[in-house]
Design an enzyme around this catalytic site. Sequence first.
Site, mmCIF file in Angstrom:
data_model
loop_
_atom_site.group_PDB
_atom_site.id
_atom_site.type_symbol
_atom_site.label_atom_id
_atom_site.label_comp_id
_atom_site.label_asym_id
_atom_site.label_seq_id
_atom_site.Cartn_x
_atom_site.Cartn_y
_atom_site.Cartn_z
ATOM 1 N N THR A 103 0.804 -1.222 0.000
ATOM 2 C CA THR A 103 0.000 0.000 0.000
ATOM 3 C C THR A 103 0.841 1.277 0.000
ATOM 4 O OG1 THR A 103 -1.633 1.248 1.320
ATOM 5 C CG2 THR A 103 -0.102 -0.135 2.522
ATOM 6 N N ASP A 104 0.223 2.363 -0.458
ATOM 7 C CA ASP A 104 0.834 3.695 -0.379
ATOM 8 C C ASP A 104 0.975 4.160 1.068
ATOM 9 O OD1 ASP A 104 -2.115 3.780 -0.538
ATOM 10 O OD2 ASP A 104 -1.870 5.929 -0.261
ATOM 11 N N TYR A 127 -2.245 0.781 10.266
ATOM 12 C CA TYR A 127 -2.374 0.054 9.005
ATOM 13 C C TYR A 127 -1.077 0.150 8.197
ATOM 14 C CZ TYR A 127 -3.772 -0.846 4.163
ATOM 15 O OH TYR A 127 -3.840 -1.318 2.869
#
Length: 288
Positions: A103-104, A127
């Site tokens: 993910t970014d 996250y």
Amino acid sequence: MKTILVTGANGQLGNSIRLLAAGYPQFAFVFTDVDTLDICDAPAVDAFVREKKADYILNCAAYTAVDRAEDDEALCLRINRDAVKNLGEAARAVGARVIHVSTDYVFDGTNHLPYVETDATCPASVYGRTKLAGEEALLAVCPDAVIIRTAWLYSEFGNNFVKTMLRLGGEREQLSVVFDQVGSPTYAGDLAAAILTVLVQAEEGAFVPGIYHFSNEGVCSWYDFAVKIMELGNASCHVLPIESKDYPAKAARPHFSVLNKAKIKATYHISIPHWEASLRRCINTLSK
């Protein structure tokens, strides 16, 4: 025929790969989710990978509830780090290759130029930290893996921003969306096609391990994205731009999530559509 094990098969990306799988008859796909394989259970993962004689593992599973993760770090770590390590160790034991989706959110979003794969990571949320930990755990046990970071994922499946906006657009006269978070929406169908391209090229002897970035081409804010969704969905709902500080959330969001895709395009000869074109495809499918 090579066996492709897909985890998280009931999610957006897993379902998108499932849609395309029939077009790749040279592969035997095994689709699993938590109901058929608990990837947090290391012995179960090892046994399953051996039983299915997996040649590739596509890990589409993740804990993605960004705000809930702030209060549930233990479970988030189990799924985003420990389970990824389990898959890597099982793959190493049988000589399988791993393609893992990240993910970014491994970046803090303070850049002003699109992020390249070698930029320093600095996650600002649970996250993001757990996804980065998953990358590191995988590379420690399976250094020849491919990791693909993506951003702003949406599809015809499950819950996502596009489907939420279409629903709210039919229920409300106006709604507010943040304009100071910028990125590139990613259609899961395009990411799925890119992953399958990596598989095909791997079988042709052109598998290049490493970290890659993938999102659709073009840049927009969440506000711009919402306006285009309303337009393409023929919704009369008026979208108002607001600042992030006026829409408080438990987890910090990157203000700049634009990813540089030059590496994956050059290495795997992938052509990436503009986000508006892919959004139109998705909404046309949803409206059928």
